[in-house]
Design a protein around this motif. Structure first.
Motif, PDB file in Angstrom:
ATOM      1  N   ASP A   9     -42.613  -5.179  -5.370  1.00 42.64           N
ATOM      2  CA  ASP A   9     -42.080  -6.041  -4.313  1.00 42.64           C
ATOM      3  C   ASP A   9     -42.989  -7.241  -4.068  1.00 42.64           C
ATOM      4  O   ASP A   9     -42.513  -8.332  -3.741  1.00 42.64           O
ATOM      5  CB  ASP A   9     -41.874  -5.245  -3.017  1.00 42.64           C
ATOM      6  CG  ASP A   9     -40.715  -4.268  -3.100  1.00 42.64           C
ATOM      7  OD1 ASP A   9     -39.986  -4.276  -4.118  1.00 42.64           O
ATOM      8  OD2 ASP A   9     -40.529  -3.490  -2.143  1.00 42.64           O
ATOM      9  N   MET A  10     -44.290  -7.051  -4.232  1.00 42.34           N
ATOM     10  CA  MET A  10     -45.232  -8.159  -4.055  1.00 42.34           C
ATOM     11  C   MET A  10     -44.991  -9.223  -5.137  1.00 42.34           C
ATOM     12  O   MET A  10     -44.938 -10.420  -4.847  1.00 42.34           O
ATOM     13  CB  MET A  10     -46.675  -7.655  -4.108  1.00 42.34           C
ATOM     14  CG  MET A  10     -47.699  -8.724  -3.761  1.00 42.34           C
ATOM     15  SD  MET A  10     -49.349  -8.080  -3.485  1.00 42.34           S
ATOM     16  CE  MET A  10     -49.847  -7.721  -5.151  1.00 42.34           C
ATOM     17  N   ALA A  13     -41.780 -11.062  -4.354  1.00 42.76           N
ATOM     18  CA  ALA A  13     -41.962 -12.006  -3.249  1.00 42.76           C
ATOM     19  C   ALA A  13     -42.711 -13.254  -3.725  1.00 42.76           C
ATOM     20  O   ALA A  13     -42.415 -14.368  -3.299  1.00 42.76           O
ATOM     21  CB  ALA A  13     -42.708 -11.339  -2.100  1.00 42.76           C
ATOM     22  N   SER A  16     -40.203 -15.357  -5.761  1.00 44.40           N
ATOM     23  CA  SER A  16     -39.159 -15.982  -4.948  1.00 44.40           C
ATOM     24  C   SER A  16     -39.730 -16.960  -3.926  1.00 44.40           C
ATOM     25  O   SER A  16     -38.987 -17.693  -3.280  1.00 44.40           O
ATOM     26  CB  SER A  16     -38.328 -14.911  -4.237  1.00 44.40           C
ATOM     27  OG  SER A  16     -39.117 -14.258  -3.259  1.00 44.40           O
ATOM     28  N   ASP A  18     -41.275 -16.144  -1.140  1.00 41.94           N
ATOM     29  CA  ASP A  18     -41.132 -15.589   0.210  1.00 41.94           C
ATOM     30  C   ASP A  18     -42.527 -15.285   0.764  1.00 41.94           C
ATOM     31  O   ASP A  18     -43.012 -14.155   0.709  1.00 41.94           O
ATOM     32  CB  ASP A  18     -40.258 -14.323   0.154  1.00 41.94           C
ATOM     33  CG  ASP A  18     -39.890 -13.807   1.527  1.00 41.94           C
ATOM     34  OD1 ASP A  18     -40.494 -14.264   2.530  1.00 41.94           O
ATOM     35  OD2 ASP A  18     -39.002 -12.927   1.601  1.00 41.94           O
ATOM     36  N   LYS A  19     -43.168 -16.312   1.320  1.00 38.89           N
ATOM     37  CA  LYS A  19     -44.555 -16.193   1.756  1.00 38.89           C
ATOM     38  C   LYS A  19     -44.731 -15.222   2.929  1.00 38.89           C
ATOM     39  O   LYS A  19     -45.727 -14.510   3.000  1.00 38.89           O
ATOM     40  CB  LYS A  19     -45.110 -17.566   2.124  1.00 38.89           C
ATOM     41  CG  LYS A  19     -45.329 -18.424   0.901  1.00 38.89           C
ATOM     42  CD  LYS A  19     -46.001 -19.727   1.241  1.00 38.89           C
ATOM     43  CE  LYS A  19     -46.322 -20.418  -0.058  1.00 38.89           C
ATOM     44  NZ  LYS A  19     -46.350 -21.822  -0.019  1.00 38.89           N
ATOM     45  N   ARG A  21     -42.914 -12.476   3.696  1.00 37.72           N
ATOM     46  CA  ARG A  21     -42.806 -11.098   3.198  1.00 37.72           C
ATOM     47  C   ARG A  21     -44.046 -10.747   2.348  1.00 37.72           C
ATOM     48  O   ARG A  21     -44.600  -9.658   2.463  1.00 37.72           O
ATOM     49  CB  ARG A  21     -41.531 -10.932   2.378  1.00 37.72           C
ATOM     50  CG  ARG A  21     -41.332  -9.549   1.821  1.00 37.72           C
ATOM     51  CD  ARG A  21     -39.968  -9.426   1.154  1.00 37.72           C
ATOM     52  NE  ARG A  21     -39.278  -8.271   1.643  1.00 37.72           N
ATOM     53  CZ  ARG A  21     -38.637  -8.149   2.800  1.00 37.72           C
ATOM     54  NH1 ARG A  21     -38.555  -9.162   3.616  1.00 37.72           N
ATOM     55  NH2 ARG A  21     -38.052  -7.037   3.147  1.00 37.72           N
ATOM     56  N   LEU A  22     -44.466 -11.681   1.523  1.00 43.05           N
ATOM     57  CA  LEU A  22     -45.642 -11.490   0.674  1.00 43.05           C
ATOM     58  C   LEU A  22     -46.874 -11.177   1.532  1.00 43.05           C
ATOM     59  O   LEU A  22     -47.644 -10.268   1.217  1.00 43.05           O
ATOM     60  CB  LEU A  22     -45.890 -12.732  -0.183  1.00 43.05           C
ATOM     61  CG  LEU A  22     -47.132 -12.719  -1.070  1.00 43.05           C
ATOM     62  CD1 LEU A  22     -47.057 -11.589  -2.087  1.00 43.05           C
ATOM     63  CD2 LEU A  22     -47.277 -14.060  -1.783  1.00 43.05           C
ATOM     64  N   VAL A  84     -40.422  -5.256   7.748  1.00 46.39           N
ATOM     65  CA  VAL A  84     -40.899  -5.138   6.369  1.00 46.39           C
ATOM     66  C   VAL A  84     -41.542  -3.765   6.156  1.00 46.39           C
ATOM     67  O   VAL A  84     -41.232  -3.079   5.177  1.00 46.39           O
ATOM     68  CB  VAL A  84     -41.896  -6.269   6.011  1.00 46.39           C
ATOM     69  CG1 VAL A  84     -42.497  -6.044   4.630  1.00 46.39           C
ATOM     70  CG2 VAL A  84     -41.193  -7.622   6.059  1.00 46.39           C
TER      71      VAL A  84
END
Length: 147
Positions: A9-10, A13, A16, A18-19, A21-22, A84
């Protein structure tokens, strides 16, 4: 398994962009790694869930304090982090399922009063960790054992 899912998932993220969520996933990984370093061991999924559960509790407390202080933007950040983290937790148990597990634990330990609460909670914790609010479970066990 959970650590591998976090790594995947990292990477997703990162790709994509997605800072937000990362950042949360990195916080989770750091908390797990910190506990592994402190205890000089590799955490299994159950131990990782305990770390996540602790993080969730901290964030809920922080969100409540921010809301009481009128700091809506900070409360929203905590709410996002909760969402999250929650995605990595097992599905929550319903009240009926929790009640059945409490009944079974009381029967299994032969608990007759408050002096037996530790035995009952010791049996319940591994089964309910991350799947129920342990504070509420503890209160319910206390009610049943004192009544």
């Amino acid at each position: 398994m959970l650590k591998q899912r976090l790594q995947a998932d990292m990477k997703a993220a990162m790709k994509s962009g997605d800072k937000a969520r990362l950042g949360v996933i990195r916080l989770i990984n750091a908390a797990i790694k910190q506990r592994e370093v402190d205890e000089r061991t590799e955490l299994d999924d159950a131990q990782c869930l305990a770390v996540l559960d602790k993080m969730l509790k901290q964030r809920r407390d922080s969100m409540q304090q921010y809301l009481e202080a009128g700091r809506q933007e900070l409360a929203e950040q905590e709410r996002f982090e909760i969402e999250v983290c929650q995605a990595y937790m097992p599905t929550a148990l319903g009240d009926d399922e929790i009640a059945q597990l409490i009944d079974a634990a009381i029967a299994e330990t032969g608990a007759e009063g408050m002096k037996d609460m530790g035995k009952v909670m010791g049996l319940l914790k591994p089964k309910l960790q991350g799947r129920a609010d342990m504070t509420a479970v503890s209160a319910e066990v206390k009610t049943r054992l004192s009544g």
